[in-house]
Design a protein around this motif. Sequence first.
Motif, PDB file in Angstrom:
ATOM      1  N   LEU A 277      22.649  53.294  45.462  1.00  0.00           N
ATOM      2  CA  LEU A 277      21.624  52.659  46.291  1.00  0.00           C
ATOM      3  C   LEU A 277      21.125  51.358  45.680  1.00  0.00           C
ATOM      4  O   LEU A 277      20.829  51.287  44.485  1.00  0.00           O
ATOM      5  CB  LEU A 277      20.446  53.609  46.504  1.00  0.00           C
ATOM      6  N   ALA A 278      21.002  50.342  46.521  1.00  0.00           N
ATOM      7  CA  ALA A 278      20.473  49.052  46.087  1.00  0.00           C
ATOM      8  C   ALA A 278      18.949  49.041  46.126  1.00  0.00           C
ATOM      9  O   ALA A 278      18.318  48.171  45.534  1.00  0.00           O
ATOM     10  CB  ALA A 278      21.024  47.946  46.985  1.00  0.00           C
ATOM     11  N   GLU A 279      18.351  50.004  46.794  1.00  0.00           N
ATOM     12  CA  GLU A 279      16.891  50.106  46.892  1.00  0.00           C
ATOM     13  C   GLU A 279      16.483  51.565  46.671  1.00  0.00           C
ATOM     14  O   GLU A 279      17.271  52.473  46.943  1.00  0.00           O
ATOM     15  CB  GLU A 279      16.416  49.721  48.296  1.00  0.00           C
ATOM     16  N   HIS A 280      15.219  51.760  46.266  1.00  0.00           N
ATOM     17  CA  HIS A 280      14.635  53.109  46.142  1.00  0.00           C
ATOM     18  C   HIS A 280      15.277  53.952  45.039  1.00  0.00           C
ATOM     19  O   HIS A 280      15.168  55.180  45.057  1.00  0.00           O
ATOM     20  CB  HIS A 280      14.710  53.880  47.473  1.00  0.00           C
ATOM     21  N   ALA A 281      15.991  53.323  44.113  1.00  0.00           N
ATOM     22  CA  ALA A 281      16.563  54.070  42.987  1.00  0.00           C
ATOM     23  C   ALA A 281      16.157  53.359  41.710  1.00  0.00           C
ATOM     24  O   ALA A 281      16.189  52.125  41.639  1.00  0.00           O
ATOM     25  CB  ALA A 281      18.078  54.137  43.100  1.00  0.00           C
ATOM     26  N   ASP A 282      15.734  54.126  40.709  1.00  0.00           N
ATOM     27  CA  ASP A 282      15.316  53.488  39.458  1.00  0.00           C
ATOM     28  C   ASP A 282      16.411  53.487  38.408  1.00  0.00           C
ATOM     29  O   ASP A 282      16.297  52.792  37.401  1.00  0.00           O
ATOM     30  CB  ASP A 282      14.022  54.092  38.906  1.00  0.00           C
ATOM     31  N   ALA A 283      17.467  54.253  38.638  1.00  0.00           N
ATOM     32  CA  ALA A 283      18.574  54.269  37.677  1.00  0.00           C
ATOM     33  C   ALA A 283      19.820  54.786  38.380  1.00  0.00           C
ATOM     34  O   ALA A 283      19.736  55.433  39.428  1.00  0.00           O
ATOM     35  CB  ALA A 283      18.238  55.159  36.481  1.00  0.00           C
ATOM     36  N   MET A 284      20.979  54.465  37.800  1.00  0.00           N
ATOM     37  CA  MET A 284      22.239  55.011  38.314  1.00  0.00           C
ATOM     38  C   MET A 284      23.089  55.467  37.133  1.00  0.00           C
ATOM     39  O   MET A 284      22.946  54.964  36.015  1.00  0.00           O
ATOM     40  CB  MET A 284      22.992  53.988  39.164  1.00  0.00           C
ATOM     41  N   PHE A 285      23.930  56.458  37.399  1.00  0.00           N
ATOM     42  CA  PHE A 285      24.863  56.981  36.402  1.00  0.00           C
ATOM     43  C   PHE A 285      26.236  57.151  37.055  1.00  0.00           C
ATOM     44  O   PHE A 285      26.337  57.786  38.105  1.00  0.00           O
ATOM     45  CB  PHE A 285      24.414  58.356  35.892  1.00  0.00           C
ATOM     46  N   SER A 286      27.258  56.581  36.429  1.00  0.00           N
ATOM     47  CA  SER A 286      28.642  56.777  36.876  1.00  0.00           C
ATOM     48  C   SER A 286      29.269  57.838  35.980  1.00  0.00           C
ATOM     49  O   SER A 286      29.244  57.697  34.756  1.00  0.00           O
ATOM     50  CB  SER A 286      29.451  55.489  36.709  1.00  0.00           C
ATOM     51  N   CYS A 287      29.847  58.866  36.579  1.00  0.00           N
ATOM     52  CA  CYS A 287      30.307  60.010  35.789  1.00  0.00           C
ATOM     53  C   CYS A 287      31.708  60.446  36.193  1.00  0.00           C
ATOM     54  O   CYS A 287      32.112  60.282  37.348  1.00  0.00           O
ATOM     55  CB  CYS A 287      29.384  61.215  36.003  1.00  0.00           C
ATOM     56  N   LYS A 288      32.420  61.030  35.219  1.00  0.00           N
ATOM     57  CA  LYS A 288      33.663  61.729  35.540  1.00  0.00           C
ATOM     58  C   LYS A 288      33.470  63.210  35.215  1.00  0.00           C
ATOM     59  O   LYS A 288      32.839  63.565  34.209  1.00  0.00           O
ATOM     60  CB  LYS A 288      34.852  61.142  34.785  1.00  0.00           C
ATOM     61  N   VAL A 289      34.013  64.049  36.082  1.00  0.00           N
ATOM     62  CA  VAL A 289      33.842  65.496  35.915  1.00  0.00           C
ATOM     63  C   VAL A 289      34.641  65.961  34.697  1.00  0.00           C
ATOM     64  O   VAL A 289      35.827  65.654  34.578  1.00  0.00           O
ATOM     65  CB  VAL A 289      34.338  66.244  37.174  1.00  0.00           C
ATOM     66  N   VAL A 290      33.959  66.661  33.774  1.00  0.00           N
ATOM     67  CA  VAL A 290      34.679  67.238  32.632  1.00  0.00           C
ATOM     68  C   VAL A 290      34.791  68.761  32.753  1.00  0.00           C
ATOM     69  O   VAL A 290      35.639  69.360  32.101  1.00  0.00           O
ATOM     70  CB  VAL A 290      34.055  66.827  31.276  1.00  0.00           C
ATOM     71  N   SER A 291      33.933  69.374  33.576  1.00  0.00           N
ATOM     72  CA  SER A 291      34.136  70.795  33.873  1.00  0.00           C
ATOM     73  C   SER A 291      33.379  71.152  35.140  1.00  0.00           C
ATOM     74  O   SER A 291      32.450  70.449  35.534  1.00  0.00           O
ATOM     75  CB  SER A 291      33.678  71.700  32.718  1.00  0.00           C
ATOM     76  N   SER A 292      33.822  72.222  35.779  1.00  0.00           N
ATOM     77  CA  SER A 292      33.088  72.710  36.948  1.00  0.00           C
ATOM     78  C   SER A 292      33.148  74.229  36.940  1.00  0.00           C
ATOM     79  O   SER A 292      34.077  74.827  36.381  1.00  0.00           O
ATOM     80  CB  SER A 292      33.677  72.155  38.241  1.00  0.00           C
ATOM     81  N   GLN A 293      32.127  74.813  37.516  1.00  0.00           N
ATOM     82  CA  GLN A 293      32.007  76.275  37.489  1.00  0.00           C
ATOM     83  C   GLN A 293      31.510  76.724  38.862  1.00  0.00           C
ATOM     84  O   GLN A 293      30.438  76.304  39.309  1.00  0.00           O
ATOM     85  CB  GLN A 293      30.989  76.654  36.396  1.00  0.00           C
ATOM     86  N   ASP A 294      32.298  77.550  39.517  1.00  0.00           N
ATOM     87  CA  ASP A 294      31.909  78.048  40.838  1.00  0.00           C
ATOM     88  C   ASP A 294      30.927  79.202  40.659  1.00  0.00           C
ATOM     89  O   ASP A 294      31.254  80.219  40.045  1.00  0.00           O
ATOM     90  CB  ASP A 294      33.153  78.511  41.604  1.00  0.00           C
ATOM     91  N   LEU A 295      29.708  79.012  41.187  1.00  0.00           N
ATOM     92  CA  LEU A 295      28.664  80.027  41.033  1.00  0.00           C
ATOM     93  C   LEU A 295      28.405  80.762  42.348  1.00  0.00           C
ATOM     94  O   LEU A 295      27.348  81.347  42.548  1.00  0.00           O
ATOM     95  CB  LEU A 295      27.378  79.365  40.530  1.00  0.00           C
ATOM     96  N   GLY A 296      29.370  80.720  43.263  1.00  0.00           N
ATOM     97  CA  GLY A 296      29.188  81.419  44.538  1.00  0.00           C
ATOM     98  C   GLY A 296      28.499  80.528  45.544  1.00  0.00           C
ATOM     99  O   GLY A 296      29.139  79.814  46.306  1.00  0.00           O
ATOM    100  N   SER A 297      27.169  80.513  45.496  1.00  0.00           N
ATOM    101  CA  SER A 297      26.419  79.668  46.434  1.00  0.00           C
ATOM    102  C   SER A 297      26.570  78.191  46.105  1.00  0.00           C
ATOM    103  O   SER A 297      26.486  77.332  46.980  1.00  0.00           O
ATOM    104  CB  SER A 297      24.930  80.048  46.404  1.00  0.00           C
TER     105      SER A 297
END
Lengths: 204, 204
Positions: free
Chosen positions: B105-125
């Motif tokens: 977002l160019a407005e209404h955001a105070d910070a941004m983070f660009s990330c790459k997924v290093v792990s994921s965990q399926d928790l059902g919901s």
Amino acid sequence: MDNKAFFDLVYGVCMLSTKYEDKINGCIINTCVQVANEPARLAISCINGNLTPELIKKSGIFTLSVLDSTVTFDVFKRFGLQSGRDVDKFEGIDHLLDEQGLPYLAEHADAMFSCKVVSSQDLGSHTLFIGEVLDAKVLSPEPPVTYGEYHSRIKPKPQTVEQKKIKGWKCSICGYEYEGETLPEDFMCPWCSHPASDFEPIYE
Amino acid sequence: MDNKAFFDLVYGVCMLSTKYEDKINGCIINTCVQVANEPARLAISCINGNLTPELIKKSGIFTLSVLDSTVTFDVFKRFGLQSGRDVDKFEGIDHLLDEQGLPYLAEHADAMFSCKVVSSQDLGSHTLFIGEVLDAKVLSPEPPVTYGEYHSRIKPKPQTVEQKKIKGWKCSICGYEYEGETLPEDFMCPWCSHPASDFEPIYE
């Protein structure tokens, strides 16, 4: 990368406690979020090497006291700025026990959660635990405190200590000047014979 | 278990975005915390079935716009209350692209983070993703908004809608009453021959 961006993330603050064999301990964490439903699960992240996560790895259970806006710096000092390896952090502070026998705060907490660990992931600097919530209670009507409020309102401000270095002493009676940082207690003014107590420091 | 206790946890609010092939999408999440250092890693939790986490599972990258206190309900409506399966959520809103080509977002955001997924965990919901932070920027001096503020200040209060049920229609010219909820469009008053547009509803 601008590391100041990390200060723009919002956190609450909790006292995380556990018990393994006869040792109870607790620490302050700012990372507790609900990550799933049915059953409700919370994620917490703890610094590796600290006693509380080491005990949680063995006990498989933990309890969270969500700190509210009445919390004082004493609670942070007690649980956050000393190690349970040196002291019993719960000695002398009001606390209750949940059904797992784990302590939670009787004051300054607006909610508590009793959890059992369902998974953990070693992230190097920290361990991420996911806990299934076995019990939850509202403890006070106060709003929760944020980590930002801890820094802006609760944590004492560093004081400006005037680092004055003494280079000598001046007799307040006659103006005689003694060179040196320390005036001997039994010193007498060579001009007017007044004692050391009549001398005032001369700063650099 | 008192489920109201969960309202005492503190959260920030982020717009989470990703891109897979030609599809960009974003959604609102309230679970983003830093969980480790060196390298810095963030954890986010997303509801399974939503388009954004489905795309992240394929792309392995995501970007966060941390919403600040200037954010309006429009941003929540746009990213939180409709599906990217139906609309292009970024059409007509100012946004920038990070080095991964992901929108923030160019407005209404105070910070941004660009990330790459290093792990994921399926928790059902939900699925819990851990992302390594590749870039971070401070975007505004405004304080971040909390999820509590969203509920107390930003989200419109539910309005008392008068649930009036129509039981008939009355001719405003002569007073003739038609029984029934729906007046046919081509209805004419049997007494004065005026059309349906001259009728007014009669409520129960």
